[in-house]
Write a protein that holds these residues in place. Structure first.
Motif, PDB file in Angstrom:
ATOM      1  N   VAL A  33       0.831  -1.207   0.000  1.00  0.00           N
ATOM      2  CA  VAL A  33       0.000   0.000   0.000  1.00  0.00           C
ATOM      3  C   VAL A  33       0.867   1.259   0.000  1.00  0.00           C
ATOM      4  CG1 VAL A  33      -1.810   1.259   1.263  1.00  0.00           C
ATOM      5  CG2 VAL A  33      -1.749  -1.256   1.345  1.00  0.00           C
ATOM      6  N   LEU A  34       0.456   2.252  -0.793  1.00  0.00           N
ATOM      7  CA  LEU A  34       1.048   3.588  -0.750  1.00  0.00           C
ATOM      8  C   LEU A  34      -0.040   4.579  -0.381  1.00  0.00           C
ATOM      9  CD1 LEU A  34       3.313   5.715  -1.431  1.00  0.00           C
ATOM     10  CD2 LEU A  34       2.415   5.722  -3.764  1.00  0.00           C
ATOM     11  N   GLU A  35       0.229   5.381   0.647  1.00  0.00           N
ATOM     12  CA  GLU A  35      -0.665   6.519   0.872  1.00  0.00           C
ATOM     13  C   GLU A  35       0.040   7.795   0.446  1.00  0.00           C
ATOM     14  OE1 GLU A  35      -3.679   8.925   3.780  1.00  0.00           O
ATOM     15  OE2 GLU A  35      -1.988   7.960   4.764  1.00  0.00           O
ATOM     16  N   SER A  40      -0.172  13.322   8.790  1.00  0.00           N
ATOM     17  CA  SER A  40       0.304  12.809  10.082  1.00  0.00           C
ATOM     18  C   SER A  40       0.574  11.301  10.044  1.00  0.00           C
ATOM     19  CB  SER A  40      -0.740  13.083  11.156  1.00  0.00           C
ATOM     20  OG  SER A  40      -1.894  12.286  10.917  1.00  0.00           O
ATOM     21  N   GLY A  41       0.140  10.630   8.978  1.00  0.00           N
ATOM     22  CA  GLY A  41       0.336   9.178   8.877  1.00  0.00           C
ATOM     23  C   GLY A  41      -0.754   8.375   9.567  1.00  0.00           C
ATOM     24  N   TRP A  42      -1.800   9.058  10.030  1.00  0.00           N
ATOM     25  CA  TRP A  42      -2.840   8.395  10.821  1.00  0.00           C
ATOM     26  C   TRP A  42      -3.598   7.347  10.001  1.00  0.00           C
ATOM     27  CZ3 TRP A  42      -8.258   8.303  10.624  1.00  0.00           C
ATOM     28  CH2 TRP A  42      -8.888   7.787  11.780  1.00  0.00           C
ATOM     29  N   VAL A  43      -3.971   7.690   8.769  1.00  0.00           N
ATOM     30  CA  VAL A  43      -4.694   6.728   7.926  1.00  0.00           C
ATOM     31  C   VAL A  43      -3.791   5.524   7.609  1.00  0.00           C
ATOM     32  CG1 VAL A  43      -5.776   6.347   5.661  1.00  0.00           C
ATOM     33  CG2 VAL A  43      -6.212   8.473   6.905  1.00  0.00           C
ATOM     34  N   ALA A  44      -2.551   5.826   7.263  1.00  0.00           N
ATOM     35  CA  ALA A  44      -1.588   4.760   6.935  1.00  0.00           C
ATOM     36  C   ALA A  44      -1.416   3.809   8.124  1.00  0.00           C
ATOM     37  CB  ALA A  44      -0.247   5.380   6.540  1.00  0.00           C
ATOM     38  N   ARG A  51      -4.908  -4.135   9.237  1.00  0.00           N
ATOM     39  CA  ARG A  51      -4.854  -5.111   8.159  1.00  0.00           C
ATOM     40  C   ARG A  51      -3.512  -5.835   8.087  1.00  0.00           C
ATOM     41  NH1 ARG A  51      -8.000  -4.770   3.930  1.00  0.00           N
ATOM     42  NH2 ARG A  51      -6.980  -6.740   3.519  1.00  0.00           N
ATOM     43  N   GLY A  52      -2.547  -5.377   8.865  1.00  0.00           N
ATOM     44  CA  GLY A  52      -1.239  -6.012   8.844  1.00  0.00           C
ATOM     45  C   GLY A  52      -0.536  -5.916   7.495  1.00  0.00           C
ATOM     46  N   LEU A  53      -0.823  -4.847   6.751  1.00  0.00           N
ATOM     47  CA  LEU A  53      -0.205  -4.676   5.435  1.00  0.00           C
ATOM     48  C   LEU A  53       1.009  -3.755   5.530  1.00  0.00           C
ATOM     49  CD1 LEU A  53      -3.493  -4.135   3.367  1.00  0.00           C
ATOM     50  CD2 LEU A  53      -2.086  -6.214   3.424  1.00  0.00           C
ATOM     51  N   ARG A  54       1.903  -3.882   4.557  1.00  0.00           N
ATOM     52  CA  ARG A  54       3.032  -2.966   4.478  1.00  0.00           C
ATOM     53  C   ARG A  54       2.541  -1.664   3.845  1.00  0.00           C
ATOM     54  NH1 ARG A  54       8.655  -3.465   0.976  1.00  0.00           N
ATOM     55  NH2 ARG A  54       9.529  -1.518   1.757  1.00  0.00           N
ATOM     56  N   VAL A  55       2.706  -0.550   4.567  1.00  0.00           N
ATOM     57  CA  VAL A  55       2.203   0.729   4.088  1.00  0.00           C
ATOM     58  C   VAL A  55       3.340   1.743   4.018  1.00  0.00           C
ATOM     59  CG1 VAL A  55       0.493   2.548   4.421  1.00  0.00           C
ATOM     60  CG2 VAL A  55      -0.009   0.237   5.229  1.00  0.00           C
ATOM     61  N   ILE A  56       3.460   2.364   2.858  1.00  0.00           N
ATOM     62  CA  ILE A  56       4.436   3.426   2.657  1.00  0.00           C
ATOM     63  C   ILE A  56       3.669   4.738   2.585  1.00  0.00           C
ATOM     64  CG2 ILE A  56       6.072   4.359   0.942  1.00  0.00           C
ATOM     65  CD1 ILE A  56       6.493   1.128   0.466  1.00  0.00           C
ATOM     66  N   GLY A  57       4.137   5.745   3.323  1.00  0.00           N
ATOM     67  CA  GLY A  57       3.448   7.034   3.351  1.00  0.00           C
ATOM     68  C   GLY A  57       4.334   8.109   2.753  1.00  0.00           C
ATOM     69  N   SER A  58       3.831   8.801   1.724  1.00  0.00           N
ATOM     70  CA  SER A  58       4.646   9.857   1.141  1.00  0.00           C
ATOM     71  C   SER A  58       3.963  11.193   1.346  1.00  0.00           C
ATOM     72  CB  SER A  58       4.874   9.593  -0.352  1.00  0.00           C
ATOM     73  OG  SER A  58       3.768   9.996  -1.104  1.00  0.00           O
ATOM     74  N   ASP A  59       4.771  12.237   1.427  1.00  0.00           N
ATOM     75  CA  ASP A  59       4.246  13.595   1.558  1.00  0.00           C
ATOM     76  C   ASP A  59       5.296  14.566   1.046  1.00  0.00           C
ATOM     77  OD1 ASP A  59       1.684  14.601   3.535  1.00  0.00           O
ATOM     78  OD2 ASP A  59       3.074  16.151   2.822  1.00  0.00           O
ATOM     79  N   ARG A  60       4.835  15.685   0.504  1.00  0.00           N
ATOM     80  CA  ARG A  60       5.767  16.737   0.074  1.00  0.00           C
ATOM     81  C   ARG A  60       6.404  17.414   1.274  1.00  0.00           C
ATOM     82  NH1 ARG A  60       4.565  21.769  -3.724  1.00  0.00           N
ATOM     83  NH2 ARG A  60       6.342  22.520  -2.539  1.00  0.00           N
ATOM     84  N   ASN A  61       5.706  17.333   2.399  1.00  0.00           N
ATOM     85  CA  ASN A  61       6.118  18.040   3.603  1.00  0.00           C
ATOM     86  C   ASN A  61       6.999  17.127   4.464  1.00  0.00           C
ATOM     87  OD1 ASN A  61       6.246  19.191   6.144  1.00  0.00           O
ATOM     88  ND2 ASN A  61       4.039  19.552   6.328  1.00  0.00           N
ATOM     89  N   PRO A  62       8.289  17.494   4.640  1.00  0.00           N
ATOM     90  CA  PRO A  62       9.183  16.641   5.438  1.00  0.00           C
ATOM     91  C   PRO A  62       8.716  16.456   6.883  1.00  0.00           C
ATOM     92  CG  PRO A  62      10.351  18.621   4.657  1.00  0.00           C
ATOM     93  CD  PRO A  62       8.982  18.655   4.051  1.00  0.00           C
ATOM     94  N   ARG A  71       5.060   6.989  13.558  1.00  0.00           N
ATOM     95  CA  ARG A  71       3.961   6.038  13.736  1.00  0.00           C
ATOM     96  C   ARG A  71       4.298   4.661  13.188  1.00  0.00           C
ATOM     97  NH1 ARG A  71      -1.237   8.586  14.675  1.00  0.00           N
ATOM     98  NH2 ARG A  71      -1.108  10.812  14.344  1.00  0.00           N
ATOM     99  N   GLY A  72       5.535   4.489  12.734  1.00  0.00           N
ATOM    100  CA  GLY A  72       5.955   3.176  12.237  1.00  0.00           C
ATOM    101  C   GLY A  72       5.682   2.970  10.756  1.00  0.00           C
ATOM    102  N   ILE A  73       5.287   4.052  10.067  1.00  0.00           N
ATOM    103  CA  ILE A  73       5.046   3.980   8.627  1.00  0.00           C
ATOM    104  C   ILE A  73       6.350   4.314   7.906  1.00  0.00           C
ATOM    105  CG2 ILE A  73       3.739   5.095   6.736  1.00  0.00           C
ATOM    106  CD1 ILE A  73       2.113   3.271   8.695  1.00  0.00           C
TER     107      ILE A  73
END
Lengths: 188, 69
Positions: A33-35, A40-44, A51-62, A71-73
């Motif tokens: 999964v990519l969000e 804040s990473g809350w949805v990810a 769901r125990g899935l691997r989730v990668i979270g990207s954002d323009r904002n560092p 949050r472990g994302i």
């Protein structure tokens, strides 16, 4: 001037739209999964935990990528889908900055980046839809949050132009807008 | 970032493969390092465990913005 020196918040806080996207994503996400625009990473985090899935979270904002990482994302600083490989993801989630904004009133800080979708409200949705098919693996799914403020019919037209079919996963009405999470799949 | 992130990221400019140079590692996590595009040679920093894969002009814009604040 940036958001940093005003003492204001730098990262978008989870709100009704986040809750709705999380609900849809926990129900339908699969595989890797990519969000995009994880904030804040809350949805990810909801997707990863429930769901125990691997989730990668990207954002323009560092600042956002750093918060998602706490949050472990797996956090990445990126502009939309630019640095992601073709066919890399089974599920891509996006709660875009969607508020239509008068160009004279843009306030140019991190919260503006998190909220403003430009004059039309669709300035990030359009390029996202053009490129998202590239990063999807076969059988991949996109979950896109759409607000009535952004122009629901106009977004559906962009979705069709990009070669996707859509179905409504969840929808909820609020006093000033209706929020819908659409599940997109490649047509044909 | 974890090394397995290399499977899903590429150069934002030309989608070329990236080469990883690690400066500091904590177990599975790569904390500091550099990603270099094997096609165009552009480099992207890994700082505090997070790769910054913004195209260079956007990255500089933001660095300058913060520096000016």
């Amino acid at each position: 001037m940036t958001g940093l020196d005003r003492g204001g918040p730098d990262v978008y806080r989870p709100a009704e739209d986040s809750g709705l996207l999380a609900e849809a994503a926990v129900e339908t996400a699969h595989g890797r999964v990519l969000e995009v625009g994880t904030g804040s990473g809350w949805v990810a985090e909801r997707i990863a935990e429930e769901r125990g899935l691997r989730v990668i979270g990207s954002d323009r904002n560092p600042h956002a990528a750093a918060e998602a990482r706490e949050r472990g994302i797996e956090g990445v600083v990126a502009d939309l889908l630019d640095p992601f490989r073709g066919g890399a993801f089974d599920t891509v989630c996006f709660n875009p900055p969607y508020l239509p904004t008068d160009p004279d009133n843009e306030w140019d800080d991190w919260m503006e980046h998190a909220l403003s979708g430009g004059e039309s409200g669709r300035e990030l949705i359009a390029p996202f839809l053009v490129d998202v098919g590239r990063v999807l693996a076969p059988g991949g799914t996109v979950l896109l949050l759409v607000s009535s403020l952004t122009g629901y019919e106009e977004v559906l037209a962009l979705i069709a132009d990009a070669g996707f079919s859509h179905e409504v996963v969840v929808e909820e009405s609020f006093p000033f807008e209706t929020l819908t999470v659409l599940r997109l799949e490649r047509e044909g | 970032m974890k090394e397995s992130l290399m499977d899903v990221i590429c150069c934002p400019l030309d989608k070329g493969d990236l080469e990883l140079d690690v400066d500091e590692r904590d177990g599975e996590e790569i904390l500091e390092g550099t990603l270099t595009c094997t096609e165009c040679g552009e480099t992207y920093p890994i700082e505090d465990g997070i790769p910054n894969l913004l195209p260079p002009d956007m990255r500089e814009e933001e660095e300058n913005g913060e520096a000016a604040a």
